[in-house]
Design an enzyme around this catalytic site. Structure first.
Site, PDB file in Angstrom:
ATOM      1  CE1 TYR A  54       0.845  -0.487   4.528  1.00  0.00           C
ATOM      2  CE2 TYR A  54       0.443   1.870   4.234  1.00  0.00           C
ATOM      3  CZ  TYR A  54       0.949   0.817   4.992  1.00  0.00           C
ATOM      4  OH  TYR A  54       1.558   1.086   6.189  1.00  0.00           O
ATOM      5  CB  CYS A  55       1.576   3.926  -1.722  1.00  0.00           C
ATOM      6  SG  CYS A  55       0.355   3.914  -3.057  1.00  0.00           S
ATOM      7  NE  ARG A  56       3.355  10.082  -0.338  1.00  0.00           N
ATOM      8  CZ  ARG A  56       4.277  10.705  -1.082  1.00  0.00           C
ATOM      9  NH1 ARG A  56       3.961  11.100  -2.313  1.00  0.00           N
ATOM     10  NH2 ARG A  56       5.473  10.925  -0.603  1.00  0.00           N
ATOM     11  CB  CYS A 103      -0.056   7.339  -4.213  1.00  0.00           C
ATOM     12  SG  CYS A 103       1.627   6.900  -3.789  1.00  0.00           S
ATOM     13  CG  PHE A 131      -1.308   5.217   6.889  1.00  0.00           C
ATOM     14  CD1 PHE A 131      -1.532   4.148   7.759  1.00  0.00           C
ATOM     15  CD2 PHE A 131      -1.100   6.481   7.438  1.00  0.00           C
ATOM     16  CE1 PHE A 131      -1.537   4.333   9.138  1.00  0.00           C
ATOM     17  CE2 PHE A 131      -1.112   6.675   8.810  1.00  0.00           C
ATOM     18  CZ  PHE A 131      -1.327   5.602   9.665  1.00  0.00           C
TER      19      PHE A 131
END
Lengths: 220, 220
Positions: free
Chosen positions: A177-179, A183, A207
Site C-alpha cells: 500500500y501507499c498514500r 499514488c 494509509f
DNA sequence: CAATGATTCAATAAACTAATTGAATGTAAT
DNA sequence: ATTACATTCAATTAGTTTATTGAATCATTG
C-alpha cells in the site's frame, strides 16, 4: 442579528474553507500532510513546487485553519488541523471519482499502463488476514511510515525495493500500500515484485483511509 | 503519461470541484438543493440572489458536475448530482464547526438570541420514538416537505404555524426540524409552540442529514 | 400569434488569486 | 561571529472570478 446576515457570514466562512482547498497544489499538499507532519522542504521535494510557493500555499491553508504548524529546530512541521480535514478531502475525492468522467478516464488509463493490477479492498484484506499469512508492505518514504502505518506493516520504500527485495520471504503473499488512490508507488512495487516471482497485490486504499476507518495503526 | 502529469491533471480536476463550492452563494444553493429539486425562481426567493446571478452560479455548479437539471414546462429544476455532493458539503460543515472559531461564535450567539433552545440529536429522537408518542413536525416550505421528509412527519411550514397551531394535539410532545444547523425555522417554530403552551423541542439535524444517515424517509 | 414569464447568455468593471523573484528573518553549526 | 540553511515576506505581473446590466431564448397562456 437577522437570519440573512447570519447566513451570509456562515456561508462566507465555509466558502473560505472551500476556497483554501480550491487549488490543485494545495490539495496535493493536503494529501501529503495526511500521511503525517511534513516540513516545507519535504513538501517541496515531493511536489516539485518552489519553496516560496509552497510556503505561500501553506500560509493560505493555515489562515483557513486547515493546517497547523510547530517549529522544531531549523524546520517547521505542518500537519492537518484535525481529522475533519481529511474527511472533506476524501469526500471530495469520492465525489470526483463518482462524477467526473475525466478523473475516471485518467485513473483507468493509468491503471492500464500498469497492466491493470488487481487490487484488494480494505475489507478483503482484513478478511484474508484472519485466515492466511499475508505480508503487508508499506512502500511510502520512510518518514511517512514512521509517522504512522498499518499495524503489522513492514517498511520498504518503493525506491529501495530493488535492493531490499531479497529480504522478503518468497513463500508469503504480499499486499503493498501507499498514500492513496492517486499514488503510484504501490502499483510500481507490485509490478516489480511480480516480475521477480513474488505473489503480490495492492491495497486500493492508502494509509490515511485505513486510519480514518479506525483499523489498527502503529507508529514510532 | 508520467506520474507528475497524471497528478497535475487529477488534482486540477478535484480543485475545480472545490472551486465550484468555494463561494458562499453556491454553498447556500447546494444546501437548498439538498432539500430537493428547485427551480431558479425558488432559489432566488430563498436566497435573495438576482435571477441572472443565481442562474450563473447554477451554470458553474453544473459545469463542475455538482448539479444536474431537468426541464419541466416553464421551469428548469436543478438537483444535486448525487449523494456524494451532500457528503462533501456536510464534511465541510463539520470541519467549519469544529475548526473555525468565528462559525462557532456565530452559531452560539444565534442560539442565545433564540433563548438557548434545547435540541435533540437524531439518535435521541429515534430512541424516544420507540417508547413515547412524539409528533414530528416538518416546518420547511411545503415544496421541500413534498420532495422528501422524515417518515412520519407532519408538514406545517413555519410561516403558517400561527394559523395552523390549533390543529396540533396539545397532549403530545412535538419535535420540529428544518433544513439543517444553519436554518432557523425549527428554532422559531419551537419558540412559538412553547409560547402557546406546547411541549416542543427541535432536532439538531436537518432532513438531508436524516436521509444521509439512512433513517426512514417518505415522499409524495 | 402576441404577450408573459422563466431562464440563459454576453459584456463589463471591480475584486481577488497564483507564481515568480529577490530580500529578510531566524536557527544551528562551525 | 560568521556561515549555511529553512522558511517567510513583499512586490510584481498575469490570470480568474464576481455581480450587474440588459438583451436573447423559448415554452406556456390568453
Amino acid at each position: 442579528m437577522d437570519i440573512r446576515t447570519f447566513k451570509d457570514k456562515i456561508y462566507s466562512e465555509l466558502a473560505s474553507i472551500s476556497k483554501a482547498m480550491g487549488n490543485p497544489n494545495r490539495l496535493e499538499i493536503i494529501e501529503l500532510l495526511a500521511q503525517g507532519p511534513c516540513s516545507v522542504e519535504y513538501i517541496v521535494s515531493n511536489t516539485g513546487l518552489s519553496v516560496a510557493n509552497a510556503s505561500q500555499h501553506l500560509q493560505t491553508l493555515k489562515s483557513s485553519r486547515l493546517v497547523t504548524s510547530r517549529k522544531e529546530g531549523k524546520y517547521r512541521f505542518y500537519s492537518l488541523a484535525n481529522q475533519n480535514v481529511y474527511r472533506v478531502w476524501s469526500a471530495m475525492r469520492e465525489l470526483g471519482i463518482s462524477q467526473n468522467a475525466e478523473i475516471g478516464k485518467l485513473m483507468s488509463d493509468f491503471r492500464e499502463s500498469r497492466h491493470n493490477l488487481e487490487s484488494l479492498t480494505t475489507t478483503q484484506l482484513l478478511k484474508r488476514m484472519e485466515n492466511e499469512d499475508i505480508l503487508i508492505l508499506d512502500v511510502r518514504p520512510r518518514e511517512e511510515y514512521e509517522s504512522g502505518h498499518i499495524n503489522t506493516a513492514l517498511s520498504i520504500p518503493q525506491n529501495e525495493l530493488i535492493q531490499k527485495m531479497k529480504e522478503l520471504p518468497s513463500d508469503k503473499e504480499i499486499v503493498a500500500y501507499c498514500r492513496g488512490p492517486f499514488c503510484a508507488m504501490a502499483d510500481d512495487a507490485v509490478l516489480m515484485l511480480q516480475d521477480h516471482g513474488y505473489q503480490a497485490s495492492k491495497l486500493d486504499a492508502g494509509f490515511p483511509d485505513w486510519k480514518e476507518a479506525g483499523h489498527p495503526v502503529a507508529q514510532y
